[in-house]
Design an enzyme around this catalytic site. Sequence first.
Site, PDB file in Angstrom:
ATOM      1  N   ASP A  11       0.859  -1.196   0.000  1.00  0.00           N
ATOM      2  CA  ASP A  11       0.000   0.000   0.000  1.00  0.00           C
ATOM      3  C   ASP A  11       0.890   1.240   0.000  1.00  0.00           C
ATOM      4  O   ASP A  11       2.081   1.163   0.332  1.00  0.00           O
ATOM      5  CB  ASP A  11      -0.918   0.020   1.231  1.00  0.00           C
ATOM      6  CG  ASP A  11      -1.889   1.190   1.188  1.00  0.00           C
ATOM      7  OD1 ASP A  11      -2.588   1.353   0.172  1.00  0.00           O
ATOM      8  OD2 ASP A  11      -1.936   1.976   2.152  1.00  0.00           O
ATOM      9  N   SER A  12       0.289   2.384  -0.320  1.00  0.00           N
ATOM     10  CA  SER A  12       1.039   3.636  -0.268  1.00  0.00           C
ATOM     11  C   SER A  12       1.394   3.999   1.174  1.00  0.00           C
ATOM     12  O   SER A  12       2.290   4.798   1.399  1.00  0.00           O
ATOM     13  CB  SER A  12       0.202   4.762  -0.876  1.00  0.00           C
ATOM     14  OG  SER A  12      -0.998   4.914  -0.146  1.00  0.00           O
ATOM     15  N   GLU A 159      -3.003   9.713   7.049  1.00  0.00           N
ATOM     16  CA  GLU A 159      -1.548   9.503   7.170  1.00  0.00           C
ATOM     17  C   GLU A 159      -0.954  10.442   8.231  1.00  0.00           C
ATOM     18  O   GLU A 159      -0.051  10.073   8.952  1.00  0.00           O
ATOM     19  CB  GLU A 159      -0.845   9.733   5.814  1.00  0.00           C
ATOM     20  CG  GLU A 159      -1.013   8.593   4.821  1.00  0.00           C
ATOM     21  CD  GLU A 159      -0.203   7.328   5.156  1.00  0.00           C
ATOM     22  OE1 GLU A 159       0.970   7.453   5.528  1.00  0.00           O
ATOM     23  OE2 GLU A 159      -0.765   6.218   5.042  1.00  0.00           O
ATOM     24  N   CYS A 193     -11.083   2.882  -0.909  1.00  0.00           N
ATOM     25  CA  CYS A 193      -9.716   3.278  -0.563  1.00  0.00           C
ATOM     26  C   CYS A 193      -9.433   2.556   0.737  1.00  0.00           C
ATOM     27  O   CYS A 193     -10.233   2.634   1.682  1.00  0.00           O
ATOM     28  CB  CYS A 193      -9.602   4.785  -0.369  1.00  0.00           C
ATOM     29  SG  CYS A 193      -7.994   5.269   0.323  1.00  0.00           S
ATOM     30  N   HIS A 195      -7.446   3.090   3.050  1.00  0.00           N
ATOM     31  CA  HIS A 195      -7.240   3.928   4.237  1.00  0.00           C
ATOM     32  C   HIS A 195      -8.561   4.204   4.973  1.00  0.00           C
ATOM     33  O   HIS A 195      -8.566   4.438   6.174  1.00  0.00           O
ATOM     34  CB  HIS A 195      -6.645   5.285   3.842  1.00  0.00           C
ATOM     35  CG  HIS A 195      -5.158   5.282   3.654  1.00  0.00           C
ATOM     36  ND1 HIS A 195      -4.542   4.615   2.621  1.00  0.00           N
ATOM     37  CD2 HIS A 195      -4.167   5.869   4.373  1.00  0.00           C
ATOM     38  CE1 HIS A 195      -3.226   4.814   2.699  1.00  0.00           C
ATOM     39  NE2 HIS A 195      -2.987   5.572   3.766  1.00  0.00           N
TER      40      HIS A 195
HETATM   41  N1  DGL Z   1      -4.938   3.154   0.338  1.00  0.00           N
HETATM   42  C1  DGL Z   1      -4.798   3.807  -0.934  1.00  0.00           C
HETATM   43  C2  DGL Z   1      -6.023   3.467  -1.791  1.00  0.00           C
HETATM   44  O1  DGL Z   1      -6.686   2.461  -1.519  1.00  0.00           O
HETATM   45  C3  DGL Z   1      -4.554   5.258  -0.726  1.00  0.00           C
HETATM   46  C4  DGL Z   1      -3.948   5.910  -1.904  1.00  0.00           C
HETATM   47  C5  DGL Z   1      -3.182   7.173  -1.590  1.00  0.00           C
HETATM   48  O2  DGL Z   1      -2.055   7.071  -1.083  1.00  0.00           O
HETATM   49  O3  DGL Z   1      -3.691   8.258  -1.904  1.00  0.00           O
HETATM   50  O4  DGL Z   1      -6.341   4.132  -2.756  1.00  0.00           O
END
Ligand code: DGL
Length: 275
Positions: A11-12, A159, A193, A195
Amino acid sequence: MMQKGKIGVFDSGFGGLTVLRAIIGELPNYPFIYFGDNARAPYGNKSFDLIYDYTLEGVKFLFNQGCELVILACNTASAKALRTIQQKDLPRIAPTKRVLGVIRPSTEEIASFTRSGYVGILGTEGTVNSGSYLMELSKISPNLTVFQQACPLWVPLIEERQYETMAGKMIIASDLEQLFSKNKEIDTVLLACTHYPIIKSMIEQTVGYRAKIIEQGPLVAAKLKEYLRRHPEIENSLGLSGEIAFFTTEREDYFNEHASEIYGTMIKAQQIQLS
Ligand code: DGL
């Protein structure tokens, strides 16, 4: 003896932890490696090329750590990089390994939650603008009426742990109201998403009785279990140690503190640098 393979979860940042938790609940015996590219998050507002480059670097890192299968537990990466990685990169760099995303498992299941047939999708700007959900749903569930809402500030708020500030709450509430202003009959909202489940209770409070809030972790976990049953060549390449290792591009102490809070048990990650 040759070491057996692992499952990588990419993940990011912190979001993929919500998917990892669900996968481990369903498949506790396999070895896992989590990799969060926190130092370069959010991905959502970045260009296609950058998201693709970052995601490919993450996938290569996970392959080098012994992963046979990588789950892109990030919708933005799944929307922007998955297809190219599967079609162009994998045959060249690792033809026996696999990379899967989170969009397909979610679109296959979302119709089972709605009664009105009106569904809301909340995602990053990258995911929403890619049109991936609209495209997949038009093929899989053409009877659904789908409304999307981009929430570009939610990932930075999560974040940076700012979602409980007054400004954070206002931004979240305002994006939700924008979604419902598109159609009052929406009775199911997909958190597209990974997050967003971190703030699921805030979302549920704001949405109230209007709609069910669906997170992707359990959907992805169930589909992964099915996938491994259908692909014994991948399943047989995996070990059964049940170990989990965490890597991040952020400072370890920062990642450990927040990841442990989100994941629910103590996490000790190792910091790595990609480029
Ligand atoms: N968890 C990522 C997603 O599902 C977040 C992406 C991001 O870093 O903007 O899209």
